[in-house]
Design an enzyme around this catalytic site. Structure first.
Site, mmCIF file in Angstrom:
data_model
loop_
_atom_site.group_PDB
_atom_site.id
_atom_site.type_symbol
_atom_site.label_atom_id
_atom_site.label_comp_id
_atom_site.label_asym_id
_atom_site.label_seq_id
_atom_site.Cartn_x
_atom_site.Cartn_y
_atom_site.Cartn_z
ATOM 1 N N LYS A 23 0.271 4.211 -0.026
ATOM 2 C CA LYS A 23 -0.682 5.232 0.417
ATOM 3 C C LYS A 23 -0.255 6.812 -0.045
ATOM 4 C CE LYS A 23 -0.179 3.337 4.957
ATOM 5 N NZ LYS A 23 -0.221 3.025 6.089
ATOM 6 N N GLU A 30 -4.891 -4.969 10.577
ATOM 7 C CA GLU A 30 -3.915 -3.723 11.033
ATOM 8 C C GLU A 30 -4.248 -2.931 12.151
ATOM 9 O OE1 GLU A 30 -2.382 -2.493 6.796
ATOM 10 O OE2 GLU A 30 -3.942 -1.321 6.829
ATOM 11 N N HIS A 44 -9.394 1.385 5.537
ATOM 12 C CA HIS A 44 -8.302 1.082 5.488
ATOM 13 C C HIS A 44 -8.578 2.362 6.693
ATOM 14 C CE1 HIS A 44 -4.143 2.572 6.643
ATOM 15 N NE2 HIS A 44 -3.939 1.461 5.722
ATOM 16 N N GLY A 96 2.941 1.946 10.973
ATOM 17 C CA GLY A 96 3.913 3.436 10.828
ATOM 18 C C GLY A 96 4.649 3.495 11.984
ATOM 19 N N SER A 132 3.858 -2.490 10.053
ATOM 20 C CA SER A 132 5.196 -2.493 10.307
ATOM 21 C C SER A 132 5.732 -3.716 10.021
ATOM 22 C CB SER A 132 5.358 -1.468 11.829
ATOM 23 O OG SER A 132 4.973 -0.969 12.317
ATOM 24 N N ASN A 151 1.033 -0.848 0.047
ATOM 25 C CA ASN A 151 0.028 -0.112 -0.620
ATOM 26 C C ASN A 151 1.304 1.175 0.335
ATOM 27 O OD1 ASN A 151 -2.127 2.239 0.498
ATOM 28 N ND2 ASN A 151 -2.080 1.352 2.402
ATOM 29 N N GLU A 161 -6.487 4.833 7.807
ATOM 30 C CA GLU A 161 -6.200 6.414 7.404
ATOM 31 C C GLU A 161 -7.507 7.211 6.614
ATOM 32 O OE1 GLU A 161 -2.848 5.525 5.256
ATOM 33 O OE2 GLU A 161 -2.092 4.882 7.351
HETATM 34 P P1 13P Z 1 3.550 0.230 7.490
HETATM 35 O O1 13P Z 1 3.570 -0.909 6.662
HETATM 36 O O2 13P Z 1 4.078 1.559 6.774
HETATM 37 O O3 13P Z 1 3.313 -0.148 8.729
HETATM 38 O O4 13P Z 1 1.249 0.741 7.097
HETATM 39 C C1 13P Z 1 0.988 -0.869 7.534
HETATM 40 C C2 13P Z 1 -0.309 -0.095 6.399
HETATM 41 O O5 13P Z 1 -0.959 0.767 6.691
HETATM 42 C C3 13P Z 1 -0.918 -0.560 4.885
HETATM 43 O O6 13P Z 1 -2.220 -0.790 5.045
#
Ligand code: 13P
Length: 253
Positions: free
Chosen positions: A12, A164, A93, A170, A209, A10, A95
């Site tokens: 982003k 997740e 997601h 992150g 992560s 992803n 976010e």
């Molecule tokens: P990270 O791997 O950067 O922690 O992000 C995970 C994520 O949100 C994937 O959709």
């Protein structure tokens, strides 16, 4: 039953034309690996160019609107994503659930619209740190699933759930193997309740992560059928070891 693993990146809001060389390198390096599928969910602006550059790699979007068309400024429909060459999309997601106040009902409608248009779906769920610390993680994620799983899924290989935990995204701090194992077992149970035996063939991805150093341990867990990778998917150097760990885990059965 061991399923082929799915490792999805992803990106982003990262990536411009110059980064297509990473997409090409990831496609080239993962082409020869058996029992693992690789997908990259890119910014909308890169989808069509990535599909042209690497026709063999699954390219996805990170969100989709639930409507077929209409007055929805800034959004893209499932048919538009297909038209650009995408073969899958992420929905729900955290976010987007947080920053765009997306509800479970909206996430469900998005998943259903995507599947109806022939797009694969990765549906994300996950709890906050406060919920985890209060001991409510499994109940919260199960409630999210009950309210956001699409009514039907067609081919189970076209539909995945990504667990997740929000606090692991992150932060560099992945969930523990025990916590992942407990949650993925609960997700599996919910999928079987919802879809019968097909629920055993839905891939459950872990995200938060994931990196080369923890991926071997994570992929060895029961009910972990792949990963949704954020930061470590942006470069072939970071992403390839994760894909290779998934291929090795799939080969080991
Ligand atoms: P990270 O791997 O950067 O922690 O992000 C995970 C994520 O949100 C994937 O959709």
């Amino acid at each position: 039953m061991a399923l082929n693993k799915l490792v999805a990146g992803n990106w982003k809001m990262h990536g411009v034309a110059a980064d297509l060389e990473q997409v090409e390198a990831i496609a080239a390096a993962s082409r020869s690996l058996a029992a693992v599928e690789v997908a990259l969910c890119l910014p909308l602006t890169l989808i069509e160019r990535a599909v042209r550059a690497v026709p063999g790699l699954a390219i996805g979007a990170q969100d989709v609107h639930f409507a077929e068309k209409g007055a929805h400024t800034g959004n893209a429909s499932a048919a538009m994503l297909r038209d650009a060459g995408a073969s899958l999309t992420i929905v729900g997601h955290s976010e987007r659930r947080q920053a765009h106040r997306e509800s479970d009902a909206e996430v469900k409608a998005k998943a259903e619209a995507a599947l109806a248009a022939g797009l694969g779906v990765i549906l994300c769920v996950g709890e906050s740190l406060a919920v985890r610390e209060a001991g409510g993680a499994v109940d919260t994620v199960d409630a999210q699933l009950q309210a956001s799983l699409p009514a039907g899924i067609g081919d189970p290989m076209d539909f995945s759930v990504a667990y997740e935990p929000i606090w692991a995204i992150g932060t560099g701090k992945a969930a523990s193997p025990d916590d992942i194992g407990e949650m993925h077992a609960a997700v599996r149970q919910r999928l079987v309740t919802a879809y019968g035996d097909a629920g055993n063939r839905v891939r459950i991805l872990y995200g938060g992560s994931v990196k080369a150093s923890n991926s071997v341990e994570i992929f060895a867990l029961a009910n972990v059928d792949g990963a949704l990778v954020g930061g470590a998917s942006l470069s072939v150097a970071d992403f390839l070891p994760i894909v290779e760990a998934a291929a090795a885990a799939a080969a080991a059965g």
